[in-house]
Design a protein around this motif. Structure first.
Motif, PDB file in Angstrom:
ATOM      1  N   LYS A  73       0.841  -1.204   0.000  1.00 37.27           N
ATOM      2  CA  LYS A  73       0.000   0.000   0.000  1.00 37.27           C
ATOM      3  C   LYS A  73       0.877   1.256   0.000  1.00 37.27           C
ATOM      4  CE  LYS A  73      -3.705   2.365   2.443  1.00 37.27           C
ATOM      5  NZ  LYS A  73      -4.587   2.346   3.611  1.00 37.27           N
ATOM      6  N   ALA A  74       1.965   1.244   0.759  1.00 34.13           N
ATOM      7  CA  ALA A  74       2.873   2.395   0.779  1.00 34.13           C
ATOM      8  C   ALA A  74       3.463   2.654  -0.605  1.00 34.13           C
ATOM      9  CB  ALA A  74       3.985   2.168   1.806  1.00 34.13           C
ATOM     10  N   MET A  75       3.808   1.581  -1.325  1.00 29.80           N
ATOM     11  CA  MET A  75       4.340   1.744  -2.686  1.00 29.80           C
ATOM     12  C   MET A  75       3.303   2.378  -3.607  1.00 29.80           C
ATOM     13  SD  MET A  75       7.472   0.766  -2.754  1.00 29.80           S
ATOM     14  CE  MET A  75       7.706   0.841  -4.506  1.00 29.80           C
ATOM     15  N   LEU A  76       2.060   1.922  -3.503  1.00 30.23           N
ATOM     16  CA  LEU A  76       1.011   2.474  -4.354  1.00 30.23           C
ATOM     17  C   LEU A  76       0.786   3.956  -4.048  1.00 30.23           C
ATOM     18  CD1 LEU A  76      -1.529  -0.492  -4.269  1.00 30.23           C
ATOM     19  CD2 LEU A  76      -0.051   0.179  -6.179  1.00 30.23           C
ATOM     20  N   VAL A  77       0.717   4.290  -2.766  1.00 28.42           N
ATOM     21  CA  VAL A  77       0.523   5.696  -2.381  1.00 28.42           C
ATOM     22  C   VAL A  77       1.710   6.539  -2.821  1.00 28.42           C
ATOM     23  CG1 VAL A  77       0.324   7.265  -0.409  1.00 28.42           C
ATOM     24  CG2 VAL A  77      -1.060   5.188  -0.484  1.00 28.42           C
ATOM     25  N   ASN A  78       2.917   6.022  -2.651  1.00 25.58           N
ATOM     26  CA  ASN A  78       4.116   6.757  -3.027  1.00 25.58           C
ATOM     27  C   ASN A  78       4.203   6.994  -4.533  1.00 25.58           C
ATOM     28  OD1 ASN A  78       6.710   7.941  -2.133  1.00 25.58           O
ATOM     29  ND2 ASN A  78       7.560   6.343  -3.430  1.00 25.58           N
ATOM     30  N   SER A  79       3.564   6.140  -5.297  1.00 23.76           N
ATOM     31  CA  SER A  79       3.632   6.268  -6.758  1.00 23.76           C
ATOM     32  C   SER A  79       2.687   7.339  -7.301  1.00 23.76           C
ATOM     33  CB  SER A  79       3.311   4.925  -7.421  1.00 23.76           C
ATOM     34  OG  SER A  79       1.916   4.684  -7.448  1.00 23.76           O
ATOM     35  N   GLY A  80       1.842   7.886  -6.449  1.00 23.23           N
ATOM     36  CA  GLY A  80       0.838   8.845  -6.911  1.00 23.23           C
ATOM     37  C   GLY A  80       1.422  10.056  -7.611  1.00 23.23           C
ATOM     38  N   THR A  81       0.838  10.379  -8.746  1.00 21.20           N
ATOM     39  CA  THR A  81       1.225  11.578  -9.489  1.00 21.20           C
ATOM     40  C   THR A  81      -0.007  12.452  -9.661  1.00 21.20           C
ATOM     41  OG1 THR A  81       2.366  12.399 -11.457  1.00 21.20           O
ATOM     42  CG2 THR A  81       0.898  10.539 -11.780  1.00 21.20           C
ATOM     43  N   ASN A 153       2.991   3.541   6.755  1.00 21.43           N
ATOM     44  CA  ASN A 153       1.768   2.769   6.604  1.00 21.43           C
ATOM     45  C   ASN A 153       1.825   1.589   7.557  1.00 21.43           C
ATOM     46  OD1 ASN A 153      -0.706   2.454   5.290  1.00 21.43           O
ATOM     47  ND2 ASN A 153       0.129   0.929   3.914  1.00 21.43           N
ATOM     48  N   TRP A 154       0.695   1.061   7.934  1.00 20.36           N
ATOM     49  CA  TRP A 154       0.653  -0.081   8.825  1.00 20.36           C
ATOM     50  C   TRP A 154      -0.563  -0.932   8.531  1.00 20.36           C
ATOM     51  CZ3 TRP A 154      -0.257   4.910  10.313  1.00 20.36           C
ATOM     52  CH2 TRP A 154      -1.545   5.194  10.728  1.00 20.36           C
ATOM     53  N   THR A 155      -0.514  -2.166   9.040  1.00 26.58           N
ATOM     54  CA  THR A 155      -1.636  -3.084   8.960  1.00 26.58           C
ATOM     55  C   THR A 155      -2.141  -3.302  10.373  1.00 26.58           C
ATOM     56  OG1 THR A 155      -0.656  -4.177   7.048  1.00 26.58           O
ATOM     57  CG2 THR A 155      -2.355  -5.395   8.233  1.00 26.58           C
ATOM     58  N   ASP A 156      -3.405  -3.026  10.598  1.00 26.51           N
ATOM     59  CA  ASP A 156      -3.993  -3.230  11.919  1.00 26.51           C
ATOM     60  C   ASP A 156      -4.119  -4.716  12.232  1.00 26.51           C
ATOM     61  OD1 ASP A 156      -4.295  -0.515  12.208  1.00 26.51           O
ATOM     62  OD2 ASP A 156      -6.391  -0.492  11.611  1.00 26.51           O
ATOM     63  N   ALA A 167     -11.639  -1.416  17.650  1.00 30.43           N
ATOM     64  CA  ALA A 167     -10.706  -0.356  18.047  1.00 30.43           C
ATOM     65  C   ALA A 167      -9.293  -0.729  17.614  1.00 30.43           C
ATOM     66  CB  ALA A 167     -10.756  -0.170  19.559  1.00 30.43           C
ATOM     67  N   ARG A 168      -8.477   0.274  17.410  1.00 25.36           N
ATOM     68  CA  ARG A 168      -7.084   0.074  17.040  1.00 25.36           C
ATOM     69  C   ARG A 168      -6.209   0.849  18.003  1.00 25.36           C
ATOM     70  NH1 ARG A 168      -2.615   1.853  15.056  1.00 25.36           N
ATOM     71  NH2 ARG A 168      -3.274   3.986  14.929  1.00 25.36           N
ATOM     72  N   SER A 169      -5.168   0.213  18.452  1.00 24.40           N
ATOM     73  CA  SER A 169      -4.184   0.913  19.266  1.00 24.40           C
ATOM     74  C   SER A 169      -2.811   0.593  18.693  1.00 24.40           C
ATOM     75  CB  SER A 169      -4.274   0.470  20.721  1.00 24.40           C
ATOM     76  OG  SER A 169      -3.873  -0.880  20.842  1.00 24.40           O
ATOM     77  N   LEU A 170      -1.809   1.358  19.084  1.00 21.55           N
ATOM     78  CA  LEU A 170      -0.465   1.108  18.574  1.00 21.55           C
ATOM     79  C   LEU A 170       0.029  -0.270  18.965  1.00 21.55           C
ATOM     80  CD1 LEU A 170       1.410   4.486  18.875  1.00 21.55           C
ATOM     81  CD2 LEU A 170       0.695   3.287  16.824  1.00 21.55           C
ATOM     82  N   TYR A 175       2.351  -4.864  11.220  1.00 18.32           N
ATOM     83  CA  TYR A 175       3.434  -4.562  10.289  1.00 18.32           C
ATOM     84  C   TYR A 175       3.466  -3.058  10.070  1.00 18.32           C
ATOM     85  CZ  TYR A 175       3.418  -9.484   9.010  1.00 18.32           C
ATOM     86  OH  TYR A 175       3.481 -10.841   9.032  1.00 18.32           O
ATOM     87  N   SER A 176       4.633  -2.518   9.963  1.00 15.60           N
ATOM     88  CA  SER A 176       4.723  -1.123   9.558  1.00 15.60           C
ATOM     89  C   SER A 176       5.717  -1.031   8.417  1.00 15.60           C
ATOM     90  CB  SER A 176       5.155  -0.220  10.723  1.00 15.60           C
ATOM     91  OG  SER A 176       6.452  -0.550  11.136  1.00 15.60           O
TER      92      SER A 176
END
Length: 186
Positions: A73-81, A153-156, A167-170, A175-176
């Motif tokens: 997901k981080a790669m996809l977001v980083n590729s945004g133009t 980015n992370w996976t809950d 709920a989500r906590s740290l 994975y981050s």
């Protein structure tokens, strides 16, 4: 807060298989037409790591690893133009509620020989086990004219399907992925 969409792909007048007629095609529009392009981009990004293309830009079997969903997901977001104008011809800048971080363009995120940009990733499992855990990475930017992109980015951790509130906590982060890339101006 969260921003949606994170990334987008063309979904207007896409030629697709026609489920009503064998061996036929149809032109359709919508998220169902854009989603396969983003999914294919994720599959290609996964293949990049699975075949060991990172960090050298050439396939080295010893560098191969299975990337987490967070890294893909981080790669996809980083590729945004950026798409400079929306469908109505109005100016639009990143990030926005219309295009998120932009249109997927993996060539801007993956490193290959001959590219000027460099890529650094940290794909780790269970890094932050307790509140207050930190990790610091120092980056020296040698050319301020080139943009530096950082994606966290992370996976809950999966919730109990029977839970009425998820709920989500740290402490639940499995994975981050931290992705740094220096992108060339176009």
């Amino acid at each position: 807060g969260r921003r949606k969409p994170e990334i987008f792909a063309p979904g207007l007048s896409i030629e697709s298989a026609n489920s009503s007629a064998p061996c036929d095609w149809i032109s359709k529009t919508g998220t169902s037409m854009a989603c396969p392009g983003v999914s294919a981009g994720g599959a290609l990004a996964r293949q990049y790591y699975m075949e060991g293309w990172y960090p050298s830009g050439t396939p080295v079997p010893g560098d191969a690893f299975t990337p987490s969903a967070a890294l893909i997901k981080a790669m996809l977001v980083n590729s945004g133009t950026s798409i400079e104008f929306d469908a109505m011809g109005e100016p639009d800048v990143l990030p926005s509620i219309k295009q998120g971080w932009g249109r997927i363009l993996l060539d801007d995120a993956l490193y290959f020989p001959g590219d000027d940009p460099r890529l650094w990733v940290a794909d780790v499992a269970d890094r932050f086990d307790t509140p207050g855990d930190t990790e610091v990475h120092q980056v020296l930017v040698l050319d301020g004219a080139e943009p530096l992109r950082v994606v966290l980015n992370w996976t809950d951790y999966p919730s109990n399907p029977a839970a009425s509130i998820r709920a989500r906590s740290l402490s639940a982060v499995r994975y981050s992925a931290v992705l740094l890339s220096i992108l060339g101006q176009t």
